[in-house]
Scaffold this motif. Structure first.
Motif: not given
Length: 193
Positions: A183-192
C-alpha cells in the motif's frame, strides 16, 4: 537485484513486507542541502539492515558551487561515521533540480555542476569511502553532467522510467517512481552489481 529508495516521505515502512515482495536492497536518503538529516534516516537504515537488506545512501544536493558540494560530502561523512554505518551499495550524490531550487537561486552552469559532482566524490574518497557515485536522470547524465570529466571508476545511478536503461555506464537504474508494496509507493530500482 531489485531494490527501492526510501526517505521520510515513505513514513513508517513495513520492512518485512518489503522483503516478502522480493526486494533485496534499499537506498536510504541520508539528507539534503545544508546539513539537513532525513528524519527517518537512522530508522530506515536500521529497519532495512534488520530485515536482511543491503543498503546504500543518497544525499539530495542543494549545492550551487563546489564549496557547498564539499560541505555536503563532509556532512555525509560525519553522519556515517557518527552512526557507524557502512553503506555496502555506495554513497550517491543526488544531482537534479526536482523542486526548482537551483533554478530559483542561480542555476550553476554545466561545468560547475560537473565540478560539484567531482568535489563530492573526491571529498568522500579522501575520507576512505571508495564507492561514491552520481544519481541523476538520463537527461542530466547525457546533457548536463559531463561524465567524461569524472573518473572512470565513478558509478552512476540512472533515473529513466520505462523498460530499458540507455545509460550504459549505469550500475543502478531507477525504472519507475511508482512501485507499490503493502500500500505504499516507492521508487523501483535495479542494481547491476
Amino acid at each position: 537485484m531489485k531494490g527501492i529508495d526510501v526517505s521520510y516521505h515513505n513514513g513508517v515502512i513495513d520492512w518485512k513486507a518489503i522483503v516478502l515482495s522480493g526486494i533485496e536492497f534499499a537506498i536510504v536518503r541520508l539528507g539534503y542541502g545544508n546539513r539537513h538529516l532525513d528524519t527517518k534516516f537512522v530508522d530506515n537504515v536500521n529497519g532495512a539492515l534488520a530485515a536482511g537488506l543491503k543498503i546504500g545512501v543518497y544525499y539530495y544536493s542543494y549545492a550551487l558551487d563546489v564549496e557547498a558540494a564539499k560541505g555536503e560530502a563532509q556532512f555525509v561523512r560525519d553522519v556515517l561515521q557518527g552512526h557507524g554505518i557502512i553503506p555496502e551499495l555506495g554513497i550517491w550524490f543526488d544531482m537534479e533540480d526536482a523542486d526548482g531550487y537551483k533554478e530559483r537561486n542561480g542555476m550553476p552552469d554545466n561545468q560547475t555542476i560537473t565540478d560539484m559532482c567531482s568535489a563530492f566524490i573526491c571529498e568522500l574518497n579522501n575520507a576512505g569511502y571508495s564507492y561514491v557515485g552520481v544519481y541523476a536522470s538520463y537527461w542530466w547524465l547525457t546533457r548536463v553532467i559531463d561524465t567524461s570529466q569524472l573518473a572512470e571508476y565513478v558509478p552512476y545511478w540512472n533515473a529513466q522510467w520505462g523498460s530499458k536503461n540507455d545509460f550504459q555506464r549505469a550500475r543502478m537504474w531507477q525504472f519507475t517512481d511508482r512501485f507499490e508494496i503493502a500500500g505504499k509507493l516507492f521508487d523501483g530500482n535495479e542494481y547491476f552489481g
